[in-house]
Design an enzyme around this catalytic site. Sequence first.
Site, mmCIF file in Angstrom:
data_model
loop_
_atom_site.group_PDB
_atom_site.id
_atom_site.type_symbol
_atom_site.label_atom_id
_atom_site.label_comp_id
_atom_site.label_asym_id
_atom_site.label_seq_id
_atom_site.Cartn_x
_atom_site.Cartn_y
_atom_site.Cartn_z
ATOM 1 N N GLU A 184 0.841 -1.197 0.000
ATOM 2 C CA GLU A 184 0.000 0.000 0.000
ATOM 3 C C GLU A 184 0.873 1.242 0.000
ATOM 4 O OE1 GLU A 184 -3.117 0.317 2.903
ATOM 5 O OE2 GLU A 184 -3.798 2.208 2.015
ATOM 6 N N GLU A 235 -12.548 2.464 2.430
ATOM 7 C CA GLU A 235 -11.853 2.642 3.704
ATOM 8 C C GLU A 235 -12.257 3.984 4.304
ATOM 9 O OE1 GLU A 235 -7.434 1.703 5.144
ATOM 10 O OE2 GLU A 235 -7.506 3.220 3.604
HETATM 11 MN MN MN Z 1 -5.644 2.627 2.745
#
Ligand code: MN
Length: 296
Positions: A153, A247
Amino acid sequence: MSETAYTNLIGAHGLVWAGGWSPEEARYSIESTKRAGYDLIEILFMNPRGVDAALTRRLLDEYEVQASASLGLSLDTDVSSEDEERVKAGEAVLADALHVAEKVGLVYLGGVLFGALSKYAQPVTERGRANSIGAVRRFCDAAADSGITIGLEIVNRYESNLLNTARQAVEYVREVDRPNLVIHLDTYHMNIEEVDNYAAVLECGDLLGYVHIGESHRGYLGSGSVDFAGLFRGLGAIDYSGPITFESFSSKVVMPELSHTLAIWRDLWDDSMDLATQARSFIDAQLRAVASQRHH
Ligand code: MN
């Protein structure tokens, strides 16, 4: 337009629902994910040994929900450190997470696995970067034995000093050179670091394997400044078929090891189901809009 305008799995991040993964929280989170119309839940592996793999598997099967998992390393377990002890400690955490992922039967494990999820007071060193690449390469090889894809990420400058942009990610992933390693982009971070969301997605191309959809303040989608249209047009242009996971964070749902690191101080929402169903519709609308342009 048909129901099959897109085939991506649409996910919800675990912290939309609960700050932990007790049996009650696991059931509530998985059941809510299903009820809000999602295919997948992203389970937090910040403390992988705290995840009951057998129970998690049973609940995922019961509700017919798929799962991914994510974690971020800390400065004490930083594989991009020059300190070999920290690198070793980081590799041990990654091995723990992989072990639990295998037991649950997951096919994707991601996060800030290449260094600490932390604000650094100095840039990464050449040796630290080499340590990170070595650790990630070994981790990919271990995961390949169980058919697990590893995602990195890409986060903003306040959460990593190593990988902040798509361009850096592509360069790094090419250096690691493992077939089960993919890039994970997140619109919240892209909004800080990228010039252009569309261009960033195209830069990753086939290396893109996971996407987080988050707003600029991490609250309701569409209420901030993220260029979602550019992002989704990019996903359409590269025929992205991987998961797209919503998210969002609020001081209402807190996991201290993660929420505090991410500086979640404000109450952006208090109704998880309202938030999640709105986000599900938002993502659906974006994907359908992009699909509608394919044949015109
Ligand atoms: Mn994230």
